[in-house]
Design a protein around this motif. Structure first.
Motif, mmCIF file in Angstrom:
data_model
loop_
_atom_site.group_PDB
_atom_site.id
_atom_site.type_symbol
_atom_site.label_atom_id
_atom_site.label_comp_id
_atom_site.label_asym_id
_atom_site.label_seq_id
_atom_site.Cartn_x
_atom_site.Cartn_y
_atom_site.Cartn_z
ATOM 1 N N ALA A 53 -6.841 -8.406 -1.003
ATOM 2 C CA ALA A 53 -7.568 -9.661 -0.772
ATOM 3 C C ALA A 53 -7.982 -10.308 -2.104
ATOM 4 C CB ALA A 53 -8.791 -9.405 0.103
ATOM 5 N N GLU A 54 -8.211 -9.476 -3.130
ATOM 6 C CA GLU A 54 -8.572 -9.987 -4.460
ATOM 7 C C GLU A 54 -7.360 -10.561 -5.194
ATOM 8 O OE1 GLU A 54 -10.327 -6.678 -6.524
ATOM 9 O OE2 GLU A 54 -11.905 -6.456 -5.023
ATOM 10 N N GLY A 55 -6.176 -10.386 -4.608
ATOM 11 C CA GLY A 55 -4.967 -10.927 -5.223
ATOM 12 C C GLY A 55 -4.203 -9.925 -6.073
ATOM 13 N N ILE A 56 -4.570 -8.660 -6.019
ATOM 14 C CA ILE A 56 -3.842 -7.628 -6.766
ATOM 15 C C ILE A 56 -2.534 -7.353 -6.034
ATOM 16 C CG2 ILE A 56 -3.908 -5.234 -7.572
ATOM 17 C CD1 ILE A 56 -6.956 -5.548 -7.802
ATOM 18 N N SER A 57 -1.450 -7.340 -6.769
ATOM 19 C CA SER A 57 -0.128 -7.205 -6.151
ATOM 20 C C SER A 57 0.068 -5.811 -5.568
ATOM 21 C CB SER A 57 0.969 -7.483 -7.181
ATOM 22 O OG SER A 57 1.093 -6.392 -8.070
ATOM 23 N N PRO A 58 0.923 -5.691 -4.549
ATOM 24 C CA PRO A 58 1.222 -4.375 -3.976
ATOM 25 C C PRO A 58 1.777 -3.386 -5.007
ATOM 26 C CG PRO A 58 1.971 -6.087 -2.483
ATOM 27 C CD PRO A 58 1.535 -6.765 -3.761
ATOM 28 N N MET A 89 2.273 4.563 0.307
ATOM 29 C CA MET A 89 2.448 3.494 -0.673
ATOM 30 C C MET A 89 2.777 2.209 0.084
ATOM 31 S SD MET A 89 1.990 4.744 -3.602
ATOM 32 C CE MET A 89 2.515 5.682 -4.975
ATOM 33 N N LEU A 90 2.396 1.102 -0.493
ATOM 34 C CA LEU A 90 2.679 -0.184 0.126
ATOM 35 C C LEU A 90 4.150 -0.531 -0.054
ATOM 36 C CD1 LEU A 90 -0.419 -2.160 -1.193
ATOM 37 C CD2 LEU A 90 -0.166 -1.020 1.011
ATOM 38 N N LYS A 91 4.703 -1.209 0.899
ATOM 39 C CA LYS A 91 6.089 -1.662 0.775
ATOM 40 C C LYS A 91 6.122 -2.797 -0.251
ATOM 41 C CE LYS A 91 7.983 -0.270 5.147
ATOM 42 N NZ LYS A 91 8.484 0.994 4.720
ATOM 43 N N THR A 92 7.071 -2.697 -1.150
ATOM 44 C CA THR A 92 7.202 -3.727 -2.181
ATOM 45 C C THR A 92 8.636 -4.210 -2.240
ATOM 46 O OG1 THR A 92 7.624 -2.069 -3.886
ATOM 47 C CG2 THR A 92 5.349 -2.772 -3.609
ATOM 48 N N GLU A 93 8.770 -5.412 -2.718
ATOM 49 C CA GLU A 93 10.093 -6.010 -2.881
ATOM 50 C C GLU A 93 10.727 -5.418 -4.131
ATOM 51 O OE1 GLU A 93 11.659 -10.373 -4.259
ATOM 52 O OE2 GLU A 93 9.980 -10.310 -2.853
ATOM 53 N N GLN A 94 11.968 -4.956 -4.002
ATOM 54 C CA GLN A 94 12.691 -4.419 -5.146
ATOM 55 C C GLN A 94 13.350 -5.575 -5.891
ATOM 56 O OE1 GLN A 94 12.799 -1.194 -6.186
ATOM 57 N NE2 GLN A 94 11.325 -0.743 -4.587
ATOM 58 N N LYS A 95 12.832 -5.865 -7.071
ATOM 59 C CA LYS A 95 13.381 -6.968 -7.848
ATOM 60 C C LYS A 95 14.498 -6.460 -8.752
ATOM 61 C CE LYS A 95 9.137 -9.592 -7.869
ATOM 62 N NZ LYS A 95 8.075 -10.192 -8.651
#
Length: 181
Positions: A53-58, A89-95
């Motif tokens: 909610a504070e805007g910290i990325s996953p 762990m949170l799901k994150t987009e693999q860049k």
């Protein structure tokens, strides 16, 4: 002494972690400070939601979670926590990191630096491109670590581990010109 400080001391004296790792653990402490005295799965989930909610990325949250897991395991081993709990762990987009085109690499190699600083930067970039070593490893490289005859670099990496990294003929030329000045 606070438990987290004891954790840091043990990591330093028993595990021999680097100053960078200690700095990382201190960031973890800041991120999870509200729950460090009584960590529970519920408290962790609430803190993760607050961080998002504070805007910290996953990706950043996952980085903090890795450090927190080490602390929680330590708490359990030391008898301060009855059972170890895991938080997914949170799901994150693999860049996919875009590689430099061969044209861009050729432009870098053909660049003719005019000043001393330009020469240093050019050699540094060529070293990174040629060897694939980390920035910190390149910055820590000394003349004694370069074996021009065998075309290898002795790299002092993470965790005080050493390894040999090959360099190309072109990389050797650039490094030799710079090192022999």
């Amino acid at each position: 002494m606070e438990l987290f400080d004891r954790f840091l001391q043990e990591r330093t004296y028993l595990k021999g972690v680097s100053p960078e790792t200690l700095r990382y653990y201190r960031w973890v402490r800041r991120a999870f400070l509200p729950i460090l005295t009584q960590p529970t799965k519920t408290a962790m989930m609430e803190r993760i939601q607050a961080m998002l909610a504070e805007g910290i990325s996953p990706v950043s949250v996952n980085t903090y979670l890795r450090g927190l897991r080490a602390y929680i395991n330590w708490l359990h081993q030391e008898g301060h926590l009855k059972e170890v709990f895991k938080v997914q762990m949170l799901k994150t987009e693999q860049k996919v990191i875009q590689a430099l085109s061969s044209e861009m690499v050729n432009r870098i190699l053909k660049f003719s630096p005019q000043t001393t600083n330009d020469r240093r930067i050019h050699v540094f970039i060529c070293l990174l491109l040629d060897s694939g070593i980390r920035l910190s490893e390149a910055l820590a490289l000394r003349k004694d670590d370069i074996d021009f005859d065998n075309m290898v670099l002795k790299i002092h990496g993470k965790g005080n581990k050493q390894r040999l990294v090959p360099i190309s003929v072109e990389g050797r030329k650039i490094l030799y010109k710079f090192a022999s000045r």
